[in-house]
Design an enzyme around this catalytic site. Structure first.
Site, PDB file in Angstrom:
ATOM      1  N   GLU A 107       9.979  15.706  16.042  1.00  0.00           N
ATOM      2  CA  GLU A 107      10.331  15.584  14.634  1.00  0.00           C
ATOM      3  C   GLU A 107       9.521  16.601  13.831  1.00  0.00           C
ATOM      4  O   GLU A 107       8.298  16.529  13.798  1.00  0.00           O
ATOM      5  CB  GLU A 107      10.008  14.168  14.134  1.00  0.00           C
ATOM      6  N   GLU A 154       9.266   1.083  11.135  1.00  0.00           N
ATOM      7  CA  GLU A 154      10.293   2.109  10.896  1.00  0.00           C
ATOM      8  C   GLU A 154       9.612   3.460  11.075  1.00  0.00           C
ATOM      9  O   GLU A 154       8.820   3.868  10.226  1.00  0.00           O
ATOM     10  CB  GLU A 154      10.851   1.995   9.468  1.00  0.00           C
ATOM     11  N   GLY A 184       1.988   4.153  13.276  1.00  0.00           N
ATOM     12  CA  GLY A 184       2.704   2.923  13.634  1.00  0.00           C
ATOM     13  C   GLY A 184       2.068   2.237  14.835  1.00  0.00           C
ATOM     14  O   GLY A 184       1.945   1.009  14.891  1.00  0.00           O
ATOM     15  N   LYS A 237       0.865  -1.178   0.000  1.00  0.00           N
ATOM     16  CA  LYS A 237       0.000   0.000   0.000  1.00  0.00           C
ATOM     17  C   LYS A 237       0.905   1.232   0.000  1.00  0.00           C
ATOM     18  O   LYS A 237       1.478   1.609   1.024  1.00  0.00           O
ATOM     19  CB  LYS A 237      -0.912   0.014   1.230  1.00  0.00           C
ATOM     20  N   GLY A 265       6.499   4.881   8.595  1.00  0.00           N
ATOM     21  CA  GLY A 265       5.691   6.097   8.658  1.00  0.00           C
ATOM     22  C   GLY A 265       5.751   6.717  10.032  1.00  0.00           C
ATOM     23  O   GLY A 265       6.744   6.557  10.754  1.00  0.00           O
ATOM     24  N   SER A 266       4.679   7.404  10.380  1.00  0.00           N
ATOM     25  CA  SER A 266       4.681   8.189  11.619  1.00  0.00           C
ATOM     26  C   SER A 266       4.463   7.300  12.845  1.00  0.00           C
ATOM     27  O   SER A 266       3.929   6.193  12.746  1.00  0.00           O
ATOM     28  CB  SER A 266       3.568   9.229  11.541  1.00  0.00           C
ATOM     29  N   CYS A 308      13.380  10.606   7.486  1.00  0.00           N
ATOM     30  CA  CYS A 308      13.318  10.130   8.876  1.00  0.00           C
ATOM     31  C   CYS A 308      14.670  10.258   9.553  1.00  0.00           C
ATOM     32  O   CYS A 308      14.754  10.452  10.754  1.00  0.00           O
ATOM     33  CB  CYS A 308      12.831   8.691   8.910  1.00  0.00           C
TER      34      CYS A 308
HETATM   35  P1  NAD Z   1       1.989   8.322   7.910  1.00  0.00           P
HETATM   36  O1  NAD Z   1       2.145   7.473   9.121  1.00  0.00           O
HETATM   37  O2  NAD Z   1       0.953   9.362   7.906  1.00  0.00           O
HETATM   38  O3  NAD Z   1       1.685   7.404   6.630  1.00  0.00           O
HETATM   39  C1  NAD Z   1       2.489   6.302   6.295  1.00  0.00           C
HETATM   40  C2  NAD Z   1       1.637   5.294   5.573  1.00  0.00           C
HETATM   41  O4  NAD Z   1       0.633   4.811   6.471  1.00  0.00           O
HETATM   42  C3  NAD Z   1       0.885   5.853   4.363  1.00  0.00           C
HETATM   43  O5  NAD Z   1       0.867   4.882   3.334  1.00  0.00           O
HETATM   44  C4  NAD Z   1      -0.508   6.067   4.918  1.00  0.00           C
HETATM   45  O6  NAD Z   1      -1.518   5.997   3.931  1.00  0.00           O
HETATM   46  C5  NAD Z   1      -0.636   4.897   5.872  1.00  0.00           C
HETATM   47  N1  NAD Z   1      -1.656   5.086   6.911  1.00  0.00           N
HETATM   48  C6  NAD Z   1      -2.193   6.250   7.377  1.00  0.00           C
HETATM   49  N2  NAD Z   1      -3.137   5.984   8.308  1.00  0.00           N
HETATM   50  C7  NAD Z   1      -3.176   4.642   8.452  1.00  0.00           C
HETATM   51  C8  NAD Z   1      -3.915   3.761   9.300  1.00  0.00           C
HETATM   52  N3  NAD Z   1      -4.834   4.223  10.155  1.00  0.00           N
HETATM   53  N4  NAD Z   1      -3.674   2.431   9.226  1.00  0.00           N
HETATM   54  C9  NAD Z   1      -2.733   1.952   8.363  1.00  0.00           C
HETATM   55  N5  NAD Z   1      -2.025   2.733   7.530  1.00  0.00           N
HETATM   56  C10 NAD Z   1      -2.236   4.067   7.574  1.00  0.00           C
HETATM   57  O7  NAD Z   1       3.445   8.895   7.629  1.00  0.00           O
HETATM   58  P2  NAD Z   1       3.870   9.924   6.501  1.00  0.00           P
HETATM   59  O8  NAD Z   1       3.345  11.254   6.896  1.00  0.00           O
HETATM   60  O9  NAD Z   1       3.534   9.375   5.158  1.00  0.00           O
HETATM   61  O10 NAD Z   1       5.465   9.870   6.655  1.00  0.00           O
HETATM   62  C11 NAD Z   1       6.149  10.649   7.554  1.00  0.00           C
HETATM   63  C12 NAD Z   1       6.609   9.842   8.751  1.00  0.00           C
HETATM   64  O11 NAD Z   1       7.270   8.650   8.324  1.00  0.00           O
HETATM   65  C13 NAD Z   1       7.640  10.579   9.572  1.00  0.00           C
HETATM   66  O12 NAD Z   1       7.353  10.435  10.939  1.00  0.00           O
HETATM   67  C14 NAD Z   1       8.950   9.876   9.229  1.00  0.00           C
HETATM   68  O13 NAD Z   1       9.941   9.963  10.209  1.00  0.00           O
HETATM   69  C15 NAD Z   1       8.487   8.482   9.028  1.00  0.00           C
HETATM   70  N6  NAD Z   1       9.458   7.730   8.202  1.00  0.00           N
HETATM   71  C16 NAD Z   1      10.252   6.802   8.800  1.00  0.00           C
HETATM   72  C17 NAD Z   1      11.203   6.120   8.056  1.00  0.00           C
HETATM   73  C18 NAD Z   1      12.097   5.101   8.696  1.00  0.00           C
HETATM   74  O14 NAD Z   1      12.717   4.340   7.974  1.00  0.00           O
HETATM   75  N7  NAD Z   1      12.226   5.034  10.009  1.00  0.00           N
HETATM   76  C19 NAD Z   1      11.327   6.395   6.697  1.00  0.00           C
HETATM   77  C20 NAD Z   1      10.506   7.345   6.117  1.00  0.00           C
HETATM   78  C21 NAD Z   1       9.562   8.015   6.885  1.00  0.00           C
END
Ligand code: NAD
Length: 477
Positions: A379, A246, A229, A171, A224-225, A280
């Site tokens: 962050e 992650e 997470g 996804k 993601g966030s 990140c």
């Molecule tokens: P996000 O958590 O909003 O979204 C990430 C993914 O999760 C997207 O595909 C989104 O559609 C999906 N998502 C959103 N709500 C969901 C739910 N309720 N259930 C399941 N999936 C859902 O994050 P973002 O804004 O896209 O990315 C930014 C964040 O990602 C920052 O905090 C950054 O640090 C982190 N990040 C971490 C790494 C790492 O390797 N540690 C790498 C890149 C980004």
């Protein structure tokens, strides 16, 4: 209008709904993707399960490796096309997008070589017994990725899973699904069997939530966030499904008085403005020893003031932020810091010709930032650098470890003993010594400690993460 990949079919969402695709550099809609549903997730998981019993599951490890190498080569043959697409979709400079596509290809190349090299073991046991431990795929693996490095993220999460023989459901982020969909076409063209890769596009709270809670998956890999997470981990816990998480970071650059300034300064600036700070592993905290503090931050400020943000075609230091919500989030951190009277020592510039409707923010360097402020601990995910002085080694370590996060860190000193001591004392998944590698290094195990997540990606450890073992105990007398 882009369709989704389920099994061998390119399909619309079950209810036909779509989402707009907006270019962050000018705010214009330039395409549409399918807004997948929970039913689409069911179909994708079923297609992946079927693949494990079909042509994909029948391949041996060497054959899988060959297909992955063919995928890598097909990506490289379409490097410019993919880079243009990625740059449009994310707003990032073309040079950065080209590098991202090379890294995507490199993930498939690296794990193509790894596919038949993670072996089982034989284990000495009682007389009359032969014990062996097999290494097996987990089954159906689900992958949810963010929008900051869409192509790199899909390579990072999918390549090891496929190398180990899992069937996958991806996804992508709703803002940036285009490179994943084009990649899937190229992967099928390169010989990836039906159902080994399925892609369901759409909203996180719809498609992502349905995937995380699906009883038919055997692993969920989420990048993601922290907020999302936690939701993903809670959903997976209900089915006792393993998670690789992650999450975010607030990575420190720890600079001692004997730093090689010439070398350090440009690397430190790059580590925060790269991808407009939406990394990140961005080096967002600059910790500097008091004895050189004034001089060093002035040097960094001179370099920081040269930073320029623009469109992909302008190919400057960074692009815009991803979407209006991200722009508003970063602006509110900057606004709050200014309101609190935290001094700004340098600002980058937005190119004059950059479209007004693009989501650009002016890069900012705040100095000194109070240790208990939001900028020192949270962050921002934007081009905002926060500097703080420290007294000595012990203070530097305490300050570096003083946030909830533990993803990356860098130590800058010419003293080899101090380099080792501080690197060992800092809590992070990776520590760079007199260098910085935000996002780099397919070969290097990567992942968080503390609230930055758990599980490892990249390197050979990723293969262990996406596989399981089975111990065979044979009594032969
Ligand atoms: P996000 O958590 O909003 O979204 C990430 C993914 O999760 C997207 O595909 C989104 O559609 C999906 N998502 C959103 N709500 C969901 C739910 N309720 N259930 C399941 N999936 C859902 O994050 P973002 O804004 O896209 O990315 C930014 C964040 O990602 C920052 O905090 C950054 O640090 C982190 N990040 C971490 C790494 C790492 O390797 N540690 C790498 C890149 C980004």
């Amino acid at each position: 209008m882009k369709k989704m990949l389920i099994g061998s079919q390119w399909v619309n969402a079950k209810d036909g709904r779509t989402l707009e695709v907006v270019a962050p550099s000018d705010g214009q809609v330039f395409d549409h993707i399918s807004r997948g549903t929970a039913q689409d997730v069911d179909s994708a998981v079923a297609a992946a399960r079927a693949a494990l019993c079909g042509a994909w599951g029948a391949l041996n490890a060497t054959e899988r490796g060959r297909i992955m190498m063919a995928i890598s080569q097909n990506v490289l043959s379409h490097e410019e096309e993919l880079a243009q697409l990625e740059a449009r979709d994310t707003g990032k400079p073309l040079t950065t997008a080209r590098n991202d596509i090379k890294v995507l290809a490199r993930y498939f190349e690296f794990y193509a070589g790894g596919a038949d090299k993670l072996h089982g073991e034989t284990i000495p046991f009682l007389n009359g017994y032969q014990v062996s431990m097999l290494r097996e795929p987990l089954g159906v693996t689900a992958h949810i990725i963010p929008w900051n490095y869409p192509a790199q993220m899909l390579g990072r999460t999918l390549a090891p899973a496929l190398a180990m023989g899992n069937a996958t459901v991806l996804k992508p982020a709703e803002d940036t699904s285009l490179s994943a969909l084009r990649f899937a076409e190229l992967a099928l063209q390169a010989g990836l069997p039906t159902g080994a890769l399925n892609i369901v596009t759409g909203l996180g709270e719809e498609v992502g939530a349905a995937l995380a809670a699906h009883p038919g998956i055997d692993l969920i890999s989420f990048t993601g966030s922290n907020e999302v997470g936690t939701l993903v981990q809670q959903a997976a816990a209900k089915n006792a499904v393993k998670c690789v998480l992650e999450l975010g970071g607030k990575s420190p650059q720890i600079v001692f008085e004997d730093v090689d300034m010439e070398r350090a300064v440009p690397i430190i600036v790059r580590a925060i403005v790269q991808n407009a700070g939406q990394t990140c592993t961005a080096g967002s905290r600059l910790l500097v020893q008091k004895s050189i503090y004034e001089n060093f931050v002035q040097r960094v400020a001179l370099e920081f003031a040269k930073v320029r943000a623009g469109t992909p075609e302008m190919d400057l230091d960074c692009g815009p932020l991803m979407n209006p919500a991200q722009l508003q989030r970063v602006q509110s951190y900057i606004h709050q810091a200014r309101e609190q009277g935290i001094p700004v020592i340098a600002e980058g510039q937005i190119a004059e010709a950059a479209p007004r409707k693009g989501y650009f923010v002016q890069p900012v360097f705040f100095v000194p930032v109070p240790r208990d402020s939001a900028l020192a601990n949270e962050e921002v995910f934007g081009p905002v650098l926060a500097a703080m002085p420290f007294d000595d080694e012990a203070d530097a370590i305490a300050l570096a470890n003083g946030t909830d996060y533990g993803l990356l860190a860098a130590v800058w000193t010419e003293n080899a003993g101090r380099l080792q001591r501080v690197a060992k004392a800092v809590k992070a998944g990776q520590v760079f010594m007199n260098c910085y590698g935000a996002g780099g290094g397919v070969e290097l195990p990567f992942g968080g400690t503390k609230r930055s997540g758990h599980g490892r990606e990249k390197g050979f450890l990723a293969l262990e993460e996406v596989s399981t073992t089975k111990t065979l105990v044979h009594y032969h007398g």
